[in-house]
Design a protein around this motif. Structure first.
Motif: not given
Length: 756
Positions: A739-756
């Motif tokens: 679960x902890x790793x899934x949360x981390x991977x989800x945040x990393x995906x969010x960060x990668x898709x973020x529009x700057x």
């Protein structure tokens, strides 16, 4: 924003005004303190006109002196037992230095925060007594150490206590218990810290011999422990500051050089914001015994080695403090009802207890009420409390003793522990006690002004005039001034890690002044016209003495709302997240940007820095996506970049089997080469993960490998090796890790898709 209280009219006697001279606000402050005659004013302003009390006024001083003198004469071995905060470190160093001067056979021990905690740890004491000890002397601790004193008595070892903490109902059966709290309220020695109390014993031991060379330690301890600066405490601080400016011990001189402080211009602020935090980092995050070695040695190589250690730990302390402070503020925003209580109590899983006291102090400044910050770990909560004037926090906490597993401290600061499921009941009961002390359920943050000034009133002459009232601190706060209708003309971050904001403000006539906002919030810098509250003191900048204006608060002009800067910082973005050859792109970035820092974790062979080694820089390179929002926000807060260079490289340890193998290898290394102790936060930085994920790894390894991990604190674990893994299939631990790793991977995906 606080409620500003306008200056009150103060009548100054003519004789005092003439004797004091200078700006009228100096004499007004003296009258506020009840110093209404020239003689009383001189005693306050100039230590040459103050006569300190005899150390013999402290109870049991005669017994303590005679016992120590006998130990010195008979060549007995003396064990000095200290504490791990700065007051305890300086107390220990002071006693060790003085006893060596007097020819004593002396050794010392400072307990480890994580394995022993505050006070006298009886199992450790037993081991030390086995080594041959004839007399135990405590400093900054011991006044509630009944079990330890009793054990020493069974071994035929006397105990001399020097301490300043709140008295228990009955005193330990020590040979002597020297504690200023045994004196009546109002006695001039009552507000001494641990190092001040130990120094009184040294004065008595030295007799006619000068002990002034030890006063640099006394000054550091007084400021670090935020003692009330009145009477003898103020006097010894004044004297100690003079020693620090002109003849500090080699270690403190080297610390000042590393912090870029000229000893000749040192103030109490330099101790509070530069020297003390460095020493505190040892006790908060590691073992404080090296601090005593540092403070008692003349060996340049040892001093350099220890100061390098301090710098690294101080960087880690600052990152953890930011992270927990941000988490606490998020908790308050999510539960605003927390502010309805007379005392603010916040808690979080795995918060580092070594820095929760610092976070509590910042929250006191933000909300103007007593604050308790607790770390939850395995069903237990422990942490620190900080208070405000009028609230004896240790007394308020003691009203809830039936809920607590431990507590202790003094009027303004305390430590405590309790079962996590008792938090709500504790919050409610503590607030009722604080309400009774303060006379109100809610405390509105207030800022009392001493005078309104024009920007043109502020110059070096004015700052020097105000500086006569220094040293400032608890019991003698700096004068607070305000100027109406100013605006920010320019701003920039400053400090090696971008902690502070350097502002230029101007009034409506175009007059300008430089203003520093220590640990300022860039997002809270006002736009347009506003009223500014601040303090003023003399300072040296670029080798030149000047009047330094230090930001306190801002409010809108009358009948207007305060406009803040845009909440989202504006960055220049260089986006390489889709780059097929990131190493070539990185080399290009290095050539194009002079002032840059590369944030990379889990890749020690690659040039760059982990979260604890970051610094302020114009350009921040992010090699892999962050593991979580709080860590990302803390990184931005530390670096304060203008340009973000984004890479999207995969984090090296995001799969459970790979991460477990890496953490297991780091644990084996720690077991073999680092004494078997390991830090969760350091493992997180080494692998590029959150502390929550690392905790899940440790729980898995504890049941699925031969390693047995014992929690020393929420951050420190002791590693022991067993012949085989513990029984059990570890299903729950595997689920938690996944679960902890899934949360981390989800945040990393969010960060990668973020529009700057």
């Amino acid at each position: 924003m606080k409620l500003w209280l306008d200056p009150q009219g103060i009548t100054v006697p003519d004789g005092l005004r003439e004797a004091v001279g200078g700006h009228p606000v100096v004499a007004q402050r003296l009258v506020q303190r009840g110093l209404t005659t020239p003689a009383l004013a001189r005693r306050f302003l100039d230590p040459a006109h103050y006569s300190p009390a005899s150390p013999d006024e402290l109870p049991d001083m005669d017994k303590a002196v005679s016992r120590v003198q006998r130990a010195i004469r008979d060549r007995e071995t003396i064990l000095v037992w200290g504490d791990f905060d700065v007051d305890g470190q300086t107390s220990t160093a002071l006693l060790v230095s003085a006893l060596r001067d007097l020819g004593a056979q002396v050794t010392y021990h400072v307990p480890n925060r994580f394995t022993e905690g505050h006070g006298i740890h009886v199992p450790t004491l037993k081991t030390l007594l086995d080594g041959g000890v004839d007399l135990v002397m405590t400093c900054d601790t011991g006044i509630a150490a009944h079990a330890a004193v009793d054990h020493a008595a069974t071994r035929g070892v006397d105990v001399v206590i020097t301490d300043h903490h709140t008295l228990p109902e009955t005193l330990p059966a020590a040979y002597a218990a020297v504690n200023p709290m045994r004196l009546p309220e109002g006695h001039v020695l009552r507000e001494l810290p641990g190092v001040g109390t130990a120094y009184q014993l040294v004065r008595a031991l030295y007799g006619a011999q000068s002990s002034d060379h030890l006063l640099d330690l006394v000054a550091v301890g007084i400021v670090a422990d935020v003692m009330v600066q009145v009477d003898d405490t103020r006097y010894w601080l004044q004297r100690g500051l003079d020693v620090l400016r002109h003849a500090p011990r080699p270690s403190l001189r080297a610390m000042m050089a590393r912090a870029e402080i000229d000893p000749r211009d040192l103030t109490e602020s330099d101790i509070g914001f530069s020297l003390a935090p460095r020493l505190n980092a040892l006790g908060r995050l590691a073992d404080a015994n090296p601090a005593v070695e540092l403070l008692t040695t003349d060996d340049a190589a040892v001093i350099t080695e220890r100061i390098n250690e301090l710098e690294g730990l101080n960087q880690k302390r600052r990152f953890l403090t930011r992270q927990i402070y941000a988490a606490a503020q998020q908790q308050i925003e999510a539960e605003p009802s927390l502010l309805d209580y007379a005392a603010l109590v916040v808690s979080g899983e795995g918060w580092h207890t070594g820095v929760v006291g610092i976070v509590a102090s910042r929250l006191v400044e933000d909300y103007g009420c007593p604050v308790v910050v607790l770390s939850e770990n395995e069903g237990a909560a422990s942490g620190s409390a900080r208070s405000i004037d009028g609230c004896n926090i240790v007394a308020a906490i003691s009203s809830q003793a039936h809920l607590l597993t431990n507590y202790g401290g003094h009027n303004m600061a305390a430590g405590l522990g309790l079962p996590a499921d008792k938090l709500y009941e504790f919050r409610r009961g503590l607030s009722q006690s604080v309400h009774a002390m303060l006379g109100k359920a809610q405390v509105e943050p207030q800022l009392a002004l001493d005078a309104y000034l024009n920007l043109t009133d502020i110059d070096l002459t004015f700052a020097d005039d105000i500086g006569r009232l220094a040293p400032f601190g608890n019991g003698n706060p700096p004068l607070t001034f305000a100027t109406r209708s100013v605006r920010v003309k320019s701003r920039r971050t400053m400090g090696s890690r971008g902690d502070h904001i350097d502002l230029r403000v101007e009034d409506q006539a175009g007059n300008e002044q430089r203003v520093l906002w220590w640990f300022g919030d860039v997002d809270s810098v006002p736009q347009g016209w506003f009223d500014m509250a601040y303090t003023v003191r003399p300072n040296v900048f670029n080798g030149k003495r000047e009047a330094l204006i230090e930001w306190l608060d801002a409010r809108p002009p009358a009948d207007e709302a305060l406009a803040l800067q845009d909440q989202a910082p504006q960055y220049t973005i260089v986006d390489y997240r889709q780059q097929t050859d990131p190493l070539a792109a990185l080399e290009h970035v290095r050539r194009e940007h002079d002032d840059l820092v590369i944030w990379r974790e889990g890749l020690p062979q690659m040039d760059g820095a982990d979260r604890f080694a970051l610094r302020s820089a114009e350009t921040l390179v992010i090699w892999s996506p962050p593991p979580g929002a709080l860590i990302w926000e803390s990184v931005l807060d530390i670096v304060q970049p203008q340009t973000l260079v984004l890479f999207g490289n995969a984090a090296p340890f995001d799969q459970a089997d790979v991460l477990l193998k890496q953490v297991g290898g780091l644990l084996k290394y720690a077991y073999q080469l680092k004494g078997g102790s390991v830090s969760v936060s350091e493992l997180a930085a080494l692998t590029g993960h959150t502390e929550v994920t690392i905790m899940a790894c440790l729980r898995w390894l504890n049941v699925r490998s031969p390693m047995h991990l014992t929690a020393l604190s929420e951050d420190m674990y002791l590693i022991e090796m067993q012949e085989s893994a513990a029984p059990g299939n570890g299903t729950r631990e595997s689920d938690r890790l996944n679960r902890a790793l899934a949360e981390t991977r989800a945040y990393r995906r969010y960060w990668l898709a973020q529009k700057w």
